[in-house]
Design a protein around this motif. Structure first.
Motif, short mmCIF file in Angstrom:
data_model
loop_
_atom_site.label_atom_id
_atom_site.label_comp_id
_atom_site.label_asym_id
_atom_site.label_seq_id
_atom_site.Cartn_x
_atom_site.Cartn_y
_atom_site.Cartn_z
N SER A 1 4.81 4.28 16.05
CA SER A 1 5.40 4.42 14.71
C SER A 1 5.15 3.19 13.87
CB SER A 1 6.91 4.62 14.82
OG SER A 1 7.19 5.90 15.27
N LEU A 2 5.36 2.01 14.51
CA LEU A 2 5.16 0.75 13.79
C LEU A 2 3.70 0.59 13.39
CD1 LEU A 2 7.37 -1.60 15.94
CD2 LEU A 2 7.60 -1.25 13.49
N THR B 1 -1.50 1.72 9.12
CA THR B 1 -2.82 2.35 9.31
C THR B 1 -2.89 3.79 8.82
OG1 THR B 1 -2.15 2.72 11.61
CG2 THR B 1 -3.65 0.91 11.20
N TRP B 2 -1.84 4.60 9.05
CA TRP B 2 -1.84 5.98 8.59
C TRP B 2 -1.02 6.17 7.32
CZ3 TRP B 2 -0.34 8.61 13.91
CH2 TRP B 2 -1.42 8.51 14.79
N GLY B 3 -0.17 5.19 7.01
CA GLY B 3 0.69 5.32 5.85
C GLY B 3 1.96 6.10 6.14
N THR C 1 -6.05 16.52 15.21
CA THR C 1 -5.30 16.20 14.00
C THR C 1 -5.45 14.72 13.65
OG1 THR C 1 -3.35 16.38 15.42
CG2 THR C 1 -3.72 18.14 13.84
N LEU C 2 -4.40 13.92 13.81
CA LEU C 2 -4.48 12.56 13.29
C LEU C 2 -4.74 11.52 14.36
CD1 LEU C 2 -4.30 11.07 10.66
CD2 LEU C 2 -1.83 10.96 10.89
#
Lengths: 59, 243
Positions: free
Chosen positions: B112-113, B118-120, B182-183
């Motif tokens: 998450s951090l 990086t992903w916003g 996906t991501l």
């Protein structure tokens, strides 16, 4: 070395607030589990000793 | 071979063997983790795209690997317990669970951090993230179920069955990045290809992964001995231990 100074190291290129909490939790988990396991052992042995003393007294 | 298994199944022997093996893994962890950490944080070069934020990988990847390995180890122990009725196997599965849960939590937290810069976003219902969250619930379920049964034989069996059913989530986590593109990016390490990062980056990562493994093994051996004392507290060899 990737950093010129301690201050630069602590700043983590502007990512300090993401890098340090992630590492902090890792350290907390490793240290915490070690201490917990040692505490658990000490407590179990103490309980065992107390019971032994009680039983030798009553018998 | 069979006598070896029976000896390993006996609590007194297990206690002795765990004690014999323990120091190697504590020492290995004590060397690998500080060296790996210093290398990861201070020596390895920053990433050309992510800068220094990528240093989260050095706790994120080991945590994610351990989150899965610990559950597989628990499932193997559960199978041994159900098939051969070896109680030490059930004790091993029970002492591993909290650390597995902590590793899953660390994987999610560090991810998450890392996601924010990086992903916003710190969370998205990507297949890898979702299956990892399910893994955390599985760990919590296993721990809670054992607690609910209060250490009975029936409870141990129920926990073993739940662990064996839950292990289907492991291949789902592993292949989630392949099946649903996906991501989350695909695996950093695999056994057949060279890693797509320079040695100055993957070497410390390898040390960290090995360090986490050694710590997990050392902790499990230590806590298995605690569990043996707890459950066999009436046996003579335990009495002699305290005397």
């Amino acid at each position: 070395m990737a950093f010129d100074s301690l201050a630069a190291f602590l700043t983590m290129g502007g990512y300090a607030k993401y890098v340090w909490p992630a590492w902090g939790l890792a350290v907390l988990i490793i240290a915490g589990f070690t201490l917990w396991a040692r505490f658990e052992r000490r407590q179990l042995l103490q309980r065992l000793k107390r019971r032994q003393r009680r039983e030798t007294r009553t018998s | 071979m069979w006598t070896f298994w029976h000896k390993l199944g006996s609590p007194k022997w297990s206690y002795a063997i765990c004690g014999r093996l323990q120091p190697i893994f504590w020492i290995a962890a004590l060397l690998l983790l500080p060296i790996g950490s210093f290398w990861s944080l201070a020596i390895s070069p920053p990433d050309y795209q992510m800068g220094d934020s990528y240093r989260i990988i050095y706790v994120h990847v080991p945590a994610a690997i351990l989150a899965q390995s610990v559950f597989v180890a628990m499932a193997l122990a559960s199978a041994v317990f159900l098939i051969w009725k070896i109680k030490v196997a059930d004790m091993a599965a029970s002492v591993m669970a909290p650390f597995g849960a902590a590793m899953t939590l660390l994987g999610l937290f560090s991810g998450s951090l890392w996601g924010v810069p990086t992903w916003g976003t710190w969370w998205t219902w990507d297949a890898r993230l979702t299956s990892m969250l399910i893994q955390l619930f599985l760990y919590i379920g296993v721990i809670a179920l054992r607690g609910a049964f209060g250490g009975s034989d029936q409870g141990a069996k129920a926990v073993a069955v739940l662990t064996l059913v839950g292990v289907v989530n492991i291949p789902i986590i592993k292949y989630s990045v392949v099946w649903w593109n996906t991501l989350h990016q695909p695996a950093t390490f695999n056994l057949t290809e060279r890693p797509a990062m320079p040695a100055s980056m993957w070497m410390p990562l390898l040390l960290m992964v090995l360090g986490f493994y050694c710590f997990f093994i050392a902790l499990t051996l230590f806590r298995l001995r605690n569990e043996l004392i707890r459950r066999e507290s009436r046996a003579r060899w335990v009495q002699e231990l305290a005397g």
